[in-house]
Design a protein around this motif. Structure first.
Motif, mmCIF file in Angstrom:
data_model
loop_
_atom_site.group_PDB
_atom_site.id
_atom_site.type_symbol
_atom_site.label_atom_id
_atom_site.label_comp_id
_atom_site.label_asym_id
_atom_site.label_seq_id
_atom_site.Cartn_x
_atom_site.Cartn_y
_atom_site.Cartn_z
ATOM 1 N N ASN A 1 0.848 -1.188 0.000
ATOM 2 C CA ASN A 1 0.000 0.000 0.000
ATOM 3 C C ASN A 1 0.891 1.249 0.000
ATOM 4 N N ASP B 1 -0.246 4.191 -1.254
ATOM 5 C CA ASP B 1 -1.231 5.189 -1.682
ATOM 6 C C ASP B 1 -1.069 6.499 -0.923
ATOM 7 N N ARG C 1 0.129 5.815 -5.315
ATOM 8 C CA ARG C 1 -0.791 6.858 -5.757
ATOM 9 C C ARG C 1 -0.230 7.485 -7.030
ATOM 10 N N GLY D 1 -1.945 4.422 -9.204
ATOM 11 C CA GLY D 1 -3.347 4.745 -8.971
ATOM 12 C C GLY D 1 -3.745 5.977 -9.755
ATOM 13 N N CYS E 1 -8.701 4.770 -1.871
ATOM 14 C CA CYS E 1 -7.924 3.613 -2.314
ATOM 15 C C CYS E 1 -6.774 3.278 -1.365
ATOM 16 N N GLY E 2 -6.537 4.101 -0.348
ATOM 17 C CA GLY E 2 -5.609 3.694 0.701
ATOM 18 C C GLY E 2 -6.219 2.669 1.630
ATOM 19 N N LEU F 1 -8.416 -0.468 -2.155
ATOM 20 C CA LEU F 1 -7.202 -0.573 -2.968
ATOM 21 C C LEU F 1 -7.271 -1.815 -3.859
#
Ligand SMILES: Cc1cc2nc3c(=O)[nH]c(=O)nc-3n(C[C@H](O)[C@H](O)[C@H](O)COP(=O)(O)O)c2cc1C
Ligand code: SF4
Ligand code: FES
Lengths: 436, 265
Positions: free
Chosen positions: A83, A85, A126, A167, A173-174, A179
């Protein structure tokens, strides 16, 4: 006694061309990989468990334990998803980490994937950080060329492919299940749990999702041992972490320290509040963590200490605001952010954040009445714990905590018929002014 | 706008092929069509739908969900001023106002290209871009322009319009928005080695550590190994509902908050 600052992940950042494989290897990079391959997968998981590493993405769940939830009798492929993001307001640690030291993330991805028996990993970054994406793309390409990725890595018989995925602009989306939706090419809306990603994540297969900093911490744990990691930090919050100071401090920036350091110690290092002004309020871990004040300078910044003070350690995003700042303005802006980023899936958050903005905006203009403060708290009650995901909960944090600590300031807007503060005095370039 | 050319169609298929299930390619594919056509066009939506064997409505639903996808064009240089709280307070609001005034446009609009301008610029306010220690922050084509001022931002957009080289404060010479979108689609542009390892704020703590000789412990410390925590104690220790919901046993439907979350749907 451990030193006040303990650079591990940031240690590469002042090295010439630190983002390259050559620079990383010159500092011992990719050696932890061989050590990991010499261990069984379960021993790697045990080492991460024993280190006490807890997730660095905000929630603080023990990383090794998360890995052990992957059902190894499940015949489906396993996946690791990083992750990256990083969008929680105030949070700015993963981005410089990937820019300055992308290979430590790649090495962490390889070791972590090996441990959970994944042969495919994804790094979801991201989209709004072009140069960081370049650096991670290049690090992955260099790792392939050097045989750290691909087939039969270092002759271990282990294969791993890594995809860097950009992304496209969505805070939600975090959230890990949103996600996964994004990574599957859908609208980023959270999924119902259970099933949990460990059982049915990406493509309904067992999936581990970890934050960049969590995964990047793994090579140091494998290289130096679980005890080394656990020798830093506090009893239940082990190890080091990057603390991000922003706002009205003399030297904002990244400070890597054992968990449990205090804001007072960090501010000492950062030259204090700018211009000799007073600390007014701060977030310990991003805008979703309730605000704290100058009364909280000495709480240990670990999961327990910040929790006991009524907030959360979150992402160690210490946004510092001095006494020139209107807390109502600050809170309104964050609330507009949550309204904008609400994915719309559930009513309490979709409708609730809209109402919060209406009520707050009126108060900020000095228009409502004192009863509006109770309305705000009621609206928060209707969101907190009733929303589908933690975005809704987080939206209430700045509001309820600011009313708790600064009720009078809300009222001053009503008596003053608007904001009593001069926004010009808070700017970066107003720092030079003579303090009254 | 005409249909996508063969090269782009090939690259779209290549992106889809990176993933175990091709639909995963949709986000980078939409970045690529923006690079090719300057926005997400109806033709591009059709093309993505065809390659991924999903409906155009599904592609469209995704394209409208994410803020980086544009249905109407942006400038050659897309300027995003961070107006989330920290940057706003530090002067982002003033920068955004000044640029709107100077460019004579509102949020999410493209400024007219004047006679003699090499390039066009567009303006948008953006949310926290993970650079708060460099506040107030402006992004241009998703490169960092750290520690901005209203005057500096005006000069920067004028340099961009005039076609002068402008460098990111923490990155390379700025490329155009369409070139940037291509990198986001996973086609590197060779600029990775430009720019520093880290900006000054990123190094603030490290510099102090260097001065004072502070390091992480050198040798494994002798202390006791932390006991392996139980699942229950992990739930008790984790301090947010996020962590709780991550740890709830998939078989325990009795969990209240999960039930509530379902109800709330
Ligand atoms: C609205 C929302 C945004 C989030 N954003 C991020 C993020 O940008 N990066 C991140 O690592 N975790 C984020 N999280 C937390 C993730 O859901 C998840 O807990 C985390 O990635 C797990 O990794 P860790 O255990 O290594 O911390 C977010 C959660 C929520 C509810
Ligand atoms: S809480 Fe908000 S962001 Fe989360 S699912 Fe509900 S509407 Fe979406
Ligand atoms: S608030 Fe502007 S970059 Fe974080």
């Amino acid at each position: 006694m451990t030193d006040t600052l303990t650079p591990v992940l940031t240690d590469m950042w002042d090295v010439e061309r630190s983002w390259t494989l050559a620079a990383y290897e010159s500092k011992g990079g990719y050696q932890a990989l061989d050590k990991a391959f010499g261990m069984s997968q379960d021993d790697v998981i045990a080492a991460v468990k024993d280190s006490g590493l807890r997730g660095r993405g905000g929630a603080g769940f023990p990383t090794g334990m998360k890995w052990s939830f992957i059902p190894q009798d499940n015949p489906k492929p396993k996946y690791l998803v990083v992750n990256a993001d990083e969008s929680e307001p105030g949070t700015c640690k993963d981005i410089p980490l990937m820019m300055g030291n992308p290979h430590v993330l790649v090495e962490g991805v390889i070791i972590s994937s090996y441990a959970i028996r994944a042969n495919k990993a994804f790094i979801y970054i991201r989209g709004e950080v072009l140069h960081v994406i370049r650096r991670v793309q290049a690090a992955v390409a260099e790792a392939y060329a050097a045989g750290h990725l691909g087939k039969d890595i270092h002759g271990s018989g282990y294969d791993l492919d890594v995809v860097v995925h950009a992304g496209a602009g969505a805070y939600i989306c975090g959230e890990e299940t949103a996600l996964l939706e994004g990574l599957e090419g859908r609208r980023g809306q959270p999924r119902l749990r259970p099933p949990f990603p460990a059982v049915a994540g990406l493509y309904a297969s067992p999936t581990v999702i970890n934050n960049v900093e969590s995964i990047a911490s793994v090579p140091s744990i494998v290289a130096n041992g679980a005890q080394w990691f656990a020798s830093m930090g506090t009893e239940k919050s082990k190890g080091y972490g990057i603390f991000s100071l922003s706002g009205h401090v003399t030297k904002p920036g990244q400070y890597e320290a054992p968990l449990g350091i205090t804001l007072r110690e960090l501010l000492d290092l950062a030259g204090g509040i700018r211009g000799g002004r007073e600390l007014k309020f701060w977030t310990p871990g991003g805008s979703s963590t309730p605000l704290l004040t100058a009364d909280h300078l000495d709480i240990p910044l670990d999961f327990e200490g910040v929790g006991a003070a009524g907030s959360m350690l979150g992402t160690r995003a210490l946004q510092i605001f001095d006494d020139t700042v209107c807390v109502v303005r600050a809170v309104l802006r964050w609330t507009e952010f949550y309204k904008h980023e609400s994915c719309g899936k559930c009513t309490p958050c979709r409708e609730g954040t809209w109402w919060l903005v209406q009520t707050l905006a009126r108060l900020e203009k000095g228009q409502g009445t004192e009863a509006d403060l109770d309305t705000l708290l009621d609206q928060c009650d209707n969101i907190l714990g009733r929303s589908f995901c933690a975005l809704g909960d987080g939206a209430t944090s700045p509001i309820s905590s600011s009313i708790q600590y600064f009720r009078d300031e809300y009222l001053a807007h009503l008596t003053h018929g608007g904001c009593p503060f001069d926004a010009a005095r808070s700017t970066a370039w107003a720092g030079q002014e003579v303090t009254a | 706008m005409s249909a996508l050319d063969d090269k782009t169609m090939g690259e779209l298929r290549e992106i889809a092929g990176r993933y175990p299930e091709k639909r995963s390619g949709l986000l980078p594919m939409l970045h690529l069509v923006q690079s090719a056509q300057g926005k997400v066009t109806p033709e591009a939506i059709e093309a993505c739908a065809e390659i991924l064997e999903i409906s155009a409505a599904e592609v469209s639903g995704v394209a409208t969900f994410y803020t980086m996808y544009k249905r109407h064009g942006v400038g050659d240089f897309h300027v995003g001023v961070c107006t989330n709280t920290l940057c706003a307070v530090m002067g982002g609001d003033q920068i955004f106002e000044r640029l709107k005034q100077h460019l004579e446009i509102g949020n999410d609009e493209v400024a007219d290209k004047r006679q003699g301008d090499q390039y066009s610029v567009s303006l948008e306010h953006v949310e926290c871009n993970a650079a708060c220690d460099y506040a107030p922050v402006v992004m241009v084509n998703w490169e960092f322009m750290d520690n901005q001022t209203p005057e500096g931002a005006v000069q920067m957009v004028e340099s961009l319009r005039a076609g002068h080289d402008v460098r990111s404060t923490r990155g390379p010479k700025l490329c155009t928005w369409r070139e940037a979108e291509r990198v986001l689609a996973g086609f590197p542009d060779g600029r990775v080695d430009e720019g520093p390892s880290a900006g000054p704020a990123s190094l603030a703590g490290l510099e102090i550590a260097r001065e004072r000789g502070w390091t992480a412990p050198h040798v494994p410390a002798p202390g006791a190994i932390a006991p392996t925590p139980s699942k229950e104690s992990a739930v008790a220790e984790a301090d947010t509902s996020r962590a709780e919901s991550e740890t709830i046993d998939e078989s325990s439907s009795a969990d209240e908050s999960a039930a509530e979350k379902r109800e709330a749907q």
